[in-house]
Design a protein around this motif. Sequence first.
Motif, PDB file in Angstrom:
ATOM      1  N   HIS A   3     -11.326  14.785   2.682  1.00  0.00           N
ATOM      2  CA  HIS A   3      -9.682  14.061   3.008  1.00  0.00           C
ATOM      3  C   HIS A   3      -9.324  14.775   4.258  1.00  0.00           C
ATOM      4  CE1 HIS A   3      -9.371  17.783   0.437  1.00  0.00           C
ATOM      5  NE2 HIS A   3      -8.534  17.947   1.184  1.00  0.00           N
ATOM      6  N   LEU A   4      -8.191  14.110   4.557  1.00  0.00           N
ATOM      7  CA  LEU A   4      -7.293  14.849   5.662  1.00  0.00           C
ATOM      8  C   LEU A   4      -5.957  15.148   5.289  1.00  0.00           C
ATOM      9  CD1 LEU A   4      -8.330  12.864   8.805  1.00  0.00           C
ATOM     10  CD2 LEU A   4      -9.315  14.900   8.191  1.00  0.00           C
ATOM     11  N   ASP A   5      -5.581  16.267   5.369  1.00  0.00           N
ATOM     12  CA  ASP A   5      -4.204  16.637   5.221  1.00  0.00           C
ATOM     13  C   ASP A   5      -3.273  16.239   6.138  1.00  0.00           C
ATOM     14  OD1 ASP A   5      -4.901  17.797   2.643  1.00  0.00           O
ATOM     15  OD2 ASP A   5      -4.945  19.783   3.531  1.00  0.00           O
ATOM     16  N   TYR A   6      -1.709  15.955   5.542  1.00  0.00           N
ATOM     17  CA  TYR A   6      -0.744  15.656   6.590  1.00  0.00           C
ATOM     18  C   TYR A   6      -0.721  16.722   7.708  1.00  0.00           C
ATOM     19  CZ  TYR A   6       3.745  14.267   8.499  1.00  0.00           C
ATOM     20  OH  TYR A   6       4.851  13.951   9.261  1.00  0.00           O
ATOM     21  N   PRO A   7      -0.309  16.587   8.888  1.00  0.00           N
ATOM     22  CA  PRO A   7       0.127  15.402   9.592  1.00  0.00           C
ATOM     23  C   PRO A   7      -1.518  14.835  10.262  1.00  0.00           C
ATOM     24  CG  PRO A   7       0.520  17.446  10.882  1.00  0.00           C
ATOM     25  CD  PRO A   7      -0.128  18.055   9.688  1.00  0.00           C
ATOM     26  N   CYS A  32       0.857  -1.102  -0.068  1.00  0.00           N
ATOM     27  CA  CYS A  32      -0.064   0.242   0.043  1.00  0.00           C
ATOM     28  C   CYS A  32       1.001   1.103  -0.016  1.00  0.00           C
ATOM     29  CB  CYS A  32      -0.746   0.002   1.254  1.00  0.00           C
ATOM     30  SG  CYS A  32       0.015  -0.050   2.788  1.00  0.00           S
ATOM     31  N   TRP A  33       0.163   2.293   0.173  1.00  0.00           N
ATOM     32  CA  TRP A  33       0.873   3.454   0.296  1.00  0.00           C
ATOM     33  C   TRP A  33       1.707   3.784   1.513  1.00  0.00           C
ATOM     34  CZ3 TRP A  33      -2.694   8.490  -1.515  1.00  0.00           C
ATOM     35  CH2 TRP A  33      -2.882   8.202  -3.024  1.00  0.00           C
ATOM     36  N   ARG A  34       2.843   4.437   1.511  1.00  0.00           N
ATOM     37  CA  ARG A  34       3.705   4.575   2.667  1.00  0.00           C
ATOM     38  C   ARG A  34       2.957   5.514   3.669  1.00  0.00           C
ATOM     39  NH1 ARG A  34       8.414   2.751   3.323  1.00  0.00           N
ATOM     40  NH2 ARG A  34       8.823   2.412   1.022  1.00  0.00           N
ATOM     41  N   ASP A  35       2.955   5.453   4.838  1.00  0.00           N
ATOM     42  CA  ASP A  35       2.531   6.579   5.772  1.00  0.00           C
ATOM     43  C   ASP A  35       3.377   7.652   5.701  1.00  0.00           C
ATOM     44  OD1 ASP A  35       0.903   4.140   6.838  1.00  0.00           O
ATOM     45  OD2 ASP A  35       1.793   4.133   8.741  1.00  0.00           O
ATOM     46  N   GLY A  36       2.626   8.641   5.574  1.00  0.00           N
ATOM     47  CA  GLY A  36       3.099  10.083   5.523  1.00  0.00           C
ATOM     48  C   GLY A  36       3.531  10.528   4.237  1.00  0.00           C
ATOM     49  N   GLU A  72      -6.380  10.906  17.654  1.00  0.00           N
ATOM     50  CA  GLU A  72      -6.123  12.159  18.040  1.00  0.00           C
ATOM     51  C   GLU A  72      -7.489  13.126  17.494  1.00  0.00           C
ATOM     52  OE1 GLU A  72      -2.739  12.511  15.421  1.00  0.00           O
ATOM     53  OE2 GLU A  72      -1.163  11.586  16.682  1.00  0.00           O
ATOM     54  N   ARG A  73      -7.562  13.894  18.402  1.00  0.00           N
ATOM     55  CA  ARG A  73      -8.824  14.986  18.443  1.00  0.00           C
ATOM     56  C   ARG A  73      -8.474  15.828  17.330  1.00  0.00           C
ATOM     57  NH1 ARG A  73     -12.901  17.006  21.991  1.00  0.00           N
ATOM     58  NH2 ARG A  73     -14.215  18.203  20.661  1.00  0.00           N
ATOM     59  N   LEU A  74      -9.482  16.145  16.371  1.00  0.00           N
ATOM     60  CA  LEU A  74      -9.226  17.137  15.387  1.00  0.00           C
ATOM     61  C   LEU A  74     -10.245  18.303  15.444  1.00  0.00           C
ATOM     62  CD1 LEU A  74      -9.138  14.818  12.365  1.00  0.00           C
ATOM     63  CD2 LEU A  74      -7.069  15.454  13.636  1.00  0.00           C
ATOM     64  N   ARG A  75      -9.643  19.467  15.565  1.00  0.00           N
ATOM     65  CA  ARG A  75     -10.580  20.390  15.978  1.00  0.00           C
ATOM     66  C   ARG A  75     -10.404  21.810  14.795  1.00  0.00           C
ATOM     67  NH1 ARG A  75     -11.207  20.708  21.612  1.00  0.00           N
ATOM     68  NH2 ARG A  75     -10.009  19.142  22.584  1.00  0.00           N
ATOM     69  N   ARG A  78      -2.270  14.211   1.629  1.00  0.00           N
ATOM     70  CA  ARG A  78      -3.572  14.013   1.911  1.00  0.00           C
ATOM     71  C   ARG A  78      -3.840  12.550   1.694  1.00  0.00           C
ATOM     72  NH1 ARG A  78      -6.306  17.907  -2.361  1.00  0.00           N
ATOM     73  NH2 ARG A  78      -6.133  19.253  -0.618  1.00  0.00           N
ATOM     74  N   ARG A  79      -5.085  12.122   2.540  1.00  0.00           N
ATOM     75  CA  ARG A  79      -5.540  10.809   2.117  1.00  0.00           C
ATOM     76  C   ARG A  79      -7.055  11.120   2.150  1.00  0.00           C
ATOM     77  NH1 ARG A  79      -0.918  10.238   1.658  1.00  0.00           N
ATOM     78  NH2 ARG A  79       0.545   8.683   2.542  1.00  0.00           N
TER      79      ARG A  79
END
Length: 344
Positions: A213-217, A148-152, A200-203, A161-162
Amino acid sequence: MRITSVTPMKNEAPFLLEWVAYHRLIGVNDIVVFTNDCSDGTDRMLERLDELGELRHFANPSFLIKGAKHHLTAIRYFNKLMRPSRSDWVVSFDADEFMCVNVGEGRMSDLFAAKPDANVWSLSQLNFGHGGITDYSDDLVTDQFRYCWRDGAPYHADANRRGAKTLTHKSSEPVEWHNHSPVFHEDKLRFARVHNGSGERLRHLDLRKDVKHLDYPYYGYGMVQLNHYALRSIDSYLLKVSRGNANHAQANYGLPYWRRYDRNDQYDDKILRWTDRIAEKRAEYLRDPELRDLHEAAVANAQDQIAAAKQTPEGQALMKRLTRYVTNNPGVMLDDGDHLRTAG
């Protein structure tokens, strides 16, 4: 506790029983599927599974309005049902996505127990490549594809992004569900406690619109990930090309789509703890004579479709492009001794 999933689907018959078996095993107890234009028996298999009490199957209302955006139509209709308001948790995902819980014994209940304060989980896709597998087979998808895709790693030209899908509890009080996430009224945002796949909490997210999608990190996979088998084998990809795009009728899967997802840069075997149990439950389904006949017909049909596609000029041209690409971009594989090697 009612855990509801909603999925639009077309021509997934050869892969269907594994997908249903797995999600039933991990605790999704209210699987809702909408189908359109099936020609490989997917709708008939879903009808039988509905009769057996394994899920609910509906015709996609896109049939009636003769619309091309089948995913969007299905989720809009889903919001008109009583189902979302009667469910404790709701998630929307596709037939090539498998929710993989990485805490406890790998069940949904383990995820909820590990982070009881979370009432919205943003599940990041972990995109799997073809893993060096050329031929279509009736083996489990989750067992075949492990690279699969590598983390990060930044795989998009414009951003690291993922893709994301969202598992949502009713206590967050969403307005309605969209394809990727629910949306919330401004005055209800305080009720949503969003966490990523690592807990992890996302605010920072704008929850008034669909979070695609979520962007790094901000993406993560430590506690839960969404295994995305967008390609499967090279042969299976020919089936995807022939099926077409559910939301964009003019879109061509072709080589650009393959190049986007075929990154075999990391080995991931977290879902393999379920292999034996998935196989057992799929075998249980196949003991039903009607499901067995439909599944066997679907496998034979897939083999015939692949063989026919390889005889067309378009199919032959695509196979050449895919073969050239995977030869030049092999990624990494593990040999029998678990030594990292470059696959050629």
